[in-house]
Write a protein that holds these residues in place. Sequence first.
Motif, mmCIF file in Angstrom:
data_model
loop_
_atom_site.group_PDB
_atom_site.id
_atom_site.type_symbol
_atom_site.label_atom_id
_atom_site.label_comp_id
_atom_site.label_asym_id
_atom_site.label_seq_id
_atom_site.Cartn_x
_atom_site.Cartn_y
_atom_site.Cartn_z
ATOM 1 N N LEU A 1 12.630 40.589 19.682
ATOM 2 C CA LEU A 1 12.913 41.259 18.413
ATOM 3 C C LEU A 1 13.996 40.530 17.627
ATOM 4 O O LEU A 1 13.951 40.497 16.387
ATOM 5 C CB LEU A 1 13.343 42.711 18.665
ATOM 6 C CG LEU A 1 12.229 43.659 19.154
ATOM 7 C CD1 LEU A 1 12.804 45.007 19.553
ATOM 8 C CD2 LEU A 1 11.156 43.835 18.063
ATOM 9 N N ALA A 2 14.963 39.914 18.334
ATOM 10 C CA ALA A 2 16.014 39.183 17.637
ATOM 11 C C ALA A 2 15.486 37.938 16.954
ATOM 12 O O ALA A 2 16.056 37.465 15.965
ATOM 13 C CB ALA A 2 17.116 38.801 18.624
ATOM 14 N N ARG A 3 14.356 37.400 17.422
ATOM 15 C CA ARG A 3 13.781 36.211 16.831
ATOM 16 C C ARG A 3 12.821 36.551 15.660
ATOM 17 O O ARG A 3 12.460 35.658 14.881
ATOM 18 C CB ARG A 3 12.994 35.429 17.896
ATOM 19 C CG ARG A 3 13.874 34.742 18.935
ATOM 20 C CD ARG A 3 13.009 34.196 20.057
ATOM 21 N NE ARG A 3 13.793 33.381 20.999
ATOM 22 C CZ ARG A 3 13.945 32.066 20.917
ATOM 23 N NH1 ARG A 3 13.368 31.401 19.931
ATOM 24 N NH2 ARG A 3 14.652 31.427 21.810
ATOM 25 N N MET A 4 12.376 37.761 15.621
ATOM 26 C CA MET A 4 11.369 38.142 14.613
ATOM 27 C C MET A 4 11.994 38.324 13.228
ATOM 28 O O MET A 4 13.198 38.504 13.090
ATOM 29 C CB MET A 4 10.669 39.440 15.030
ATOM 30 C CG MET A 4 9.763 39.299 16.222
ATOM 31 S SD MET A 4 8.951 40.881 16.586
ATOM 32 C CE MET A 4 7.970 40.427 17.993
ATOM 33 N N ARG A 5 11.097 38.321 12.255
ATOM 34 C CA ARG A 5 11.529 38.654 10.904
ATOM 35 C C ARG A 5 11.948 40.124 10.886
ATOM 36 O O ARG A 5 11.386 40.950 11.608
ATOM 37 C CB ARG A 5 10.399 38.418 9.900
ATOM 38 C CG ARG A 5 9.927 36.967 9.818
ATOM 39 C CD ARG A 5 8.972 36.785 8.639
ATOM 40 N NE ARG A 5 7.886 37.752 8.655
ATOM 41 C CZ ARG A 5 6.752 37.596 9.307
ATOM 42 N NH1 ARG A 5 6.533 36.493 10.030
ATOM 43 N NH2 ARG A 5 5.809 38.526 9.253
ATOM 44 N N PRO A 6 12.889 40.509 10.070
ATOM 45 C CA PRO A 6 13.380 41.901 10.072
ATOM 46 C C PRO A 6 12.283 42.944 9.832
ATOM 47 O O PRO A 6 12.266 43.986 10.510
ATOM 48 C CB PRO A 6 14.406 41.898 8.935
ATOM 49 C CG PRO A 6 14.861 40.494 8.854
ATOM 50 C CD PRO A 6 13.660 39.667 9.155
ATOM 51 N N GLU A 7 11.340 42.662 8.899
ATOM 52 C CA GLU A 7 10.308 43.656 8.625
ATOM 53 C C GLU A 7 9.357 43.820 9.802
ATOM 54 O O GLU A 7 8.931 44.951 10.113
ATOM 55 C CB GLU A 7 9.535 43.298 7.347
ATOM 56 C CG GLU A 7 8.818 41.957 7.385
ATOM 57 C CD GLU A 7 9.700 40.808 6.923
ATOM 58 O OE1 GLU A 7 9.162 39.724 6.625
ATOM 59 O OE2 GLU A 7 10.945 40.978 6.880
ATOM 60 N N ALA A 8 9.069 42.702 10.539
ATOM 61 C CA ALA A 8 8.188 42.797 11.702
ATOM 62 C C ALA A 8 8.891 43.530 12.827
ATOM 63 O O ALA A 8 8.286 44.377 13.517
ATOM 64 C CB ALA A 8 7.762 41.394 12.159
ATOM 65 N N ALA A 9 10.172 43.223 13.063
ATOM 66 C CA ALA A 9 10.935 43.894 14.113
ATOM 67 C C ALA A 9 11.067 45.381 13.804
ATOM 68 O O ALA A 9 10.966 46.240 14.707
ATOM 69 C CB ALA A 9 12.308 43.243 14.233
ATOM 70 N N ALA A 10 11.246 45.747 12.523
ATOM 71 C CA ALA A 10 11.374 47.156 12.150
ATOM 72 C C ALA A 10 10.076 47.913 12.406
ATOM 73 O O ALA A 10 10.089 49.066 12.882
ATOM 74 C CB ALA A 10 11.770 47.260 10.681
ATOM 75 N N GLY A 11 8.934 47.303 12.148
ATOM 76 C CA GLY A 11 7.650 47.965 12.385
ATOM 77 C C GLY A 11 7.451 48.226 13.879
ATOM 78 O O GLY A 11 6.950 49.281 14.272
ATOM 79 N N ILE A 12 7.852 47.269 14.723
ATOM 80 C CA ILE A 12 7.704 47.458 16.174
ATOM 81 C C ILE A 12 8.655 48.553 16.644
ATOM 82 O O ILE A 12 8.268 49.423 17.446
ATOM 83 C CB ILE A 12 7.946 46.140 16.917
ATOM 84 C CG1 ILE A 12 6.840 45.128 16.584
ATOM 85 C CG2 ILE A 12 8.014 46.367 18.423
ATOM 86 C CD1 ILE A 12 7.093 43.735 17.150
ATOM 87 N N MET A 13 9.894 48.564 16.159
ATOM 88 C CA MET A 13 10.881 49.568 16.586
ATOM 89 C C MET A 13 10.424 50.966 16.178
ATOM 90 O O MET A 13 10.642 51.949 16.899
ATOM 91 C CB MET A 13 12.233 49.257 15.959
ATOM 92 C CG MET A 13 12.913 48.029 16.540
ATOM 93 S SD MET A 13 13.548 48.304 18.222
ATOM 94 C CE MET A 13 14.907 49.394 17.901
ATOM 95 N N ALA A 14 9.729 51.070 15.043
ATOM 96 C CA ALA A 14 9.239 52.372 14.572
ATOM 97 C C ALA A 14 8.149 52.915 15.483
ATOM 98 O O ALA A 14 7.989 54.135 15.645
ATOM 99 C CB ALA A 14 8.717 52.258 13.142
ATOM 100 N N GLY A 15 7.407 52.029 16.131
ATOM 101 C CA GLY A 15 6.322 52.473 16.991
ATOM 102 C C GLY A 15 6.761 52.733 18.425
ATOM 103 O O GLY A 15 5.945 53.200 19.251
ATOM 104 N N LEU A 16 8.013 52.480 18.777
ATOM 105 C CA LEU A 16 8.508 52.702 20.147
ATOM 106 C C LEU A 16 8.911 54.149 20.343
ATOM 107 O O LEU A 16 9.206 54.888 19.387
ATOM 108 C CB LEU A 16 9.718 51.801 20.424
ATOM 109 C CG LEU A 16 9.466 50.293 20.469
ATOM 110 C CD1 LEU A 16 10.802 49.539 20.594
ATOM 111 C CD2 LEU A 16 8.535 49.935 21.621
ATOM 112 N N SER A 17 8.950 54.546 21.612
ATOM 113 C CA SER A 17 9.475 55.859 21.945
ATOM 114 C C SER A 17 10.967 55.883 21.675
ATOM 115 O O SER A 17 11.616 54.834 21.665
ATOM 116 C CB SER A 17 9.181 56.181 23.414
ATOM 117 O OG SER A 17 9.899 55.283 24.258
ATOM 118 N N PRO A 18 11.521 57.078 21.445
ATOM 119 C CA PRO A 18 12.959 57.133 21.157
ATOM 120 C C PRO A 18 13.814 56.517 22.275
ATOM 121 O O PRO A 18 14.804 55.829 21.990
ATOM 122 C CB PRO A 18 13.230 58.639 21.015
ATOM 123 C CG PRO A 18 11.923 59.216 20.604
ATOM 124 C CD PRO A 18 10.874 58.384 21.308
#
Length: 205
Positions: free
Chosen positions: A168-185
């Motif tokens: 996630l630290a290597r990804m673009r911010p918008e891509a990392a944000a989309g993945i974080m939104a789909g994770l469990s809390p």
Amino acid sequence: MSEKKKAKKGGRAKSGTLMMIAILLMGSAVVRLGIEAGPAIAREVASLQQDDDAGHADKGEMRGESMPSSAELQEMLAAFKEREAALTAREAEIEDRMKALEIADQAIEKKLAALQDAEEKLKSTLALADGATEADVARLTTVYEQMKPKESAALFEEMDPAFAAGFLARMRPEAAAGIMAGLSPEAAYTISVVLAGRNGAVPKE
């Protein structure tokens, strides 16, 4: 016969008698001298011989003190030979040790050269491995970015939080944000803590 002739004959007879007496006396004296001088001469000759013998003895003693005997010379020669043999053996031993040390030094130099060569090869291999790993991680990061966020989130949910945070630290911010939104809390919180810890360890101005 005349008186003159008788007187001449008597004078000649007296002169002859006196001459004979003188000769006898001289002979007697010579005999006495010979008898008396003989022992003295013998004693003197014996004394001279004794002195000569003593002188020869003294010279012999002096030669005996300054010159060793044949047995002593042989003993000294044997000692010298033994010492020479010991020195020769010692010299040969030292030479053998020097040769052994030289051989050992050559072997050590060869081993050091081999170790240096192996180290260079290992560095090259590690560099290649690091490059390959970096390339692989970059490629995977690109793949995760191109996936749908819901699908990527399902994969990141199964990853180790530190491993997932690295991607996630290597990804673009918008891509990392989309993945974080789909994770469990829970997963999103854990990965966020890891990311925050990484950022906190970065030196600040």
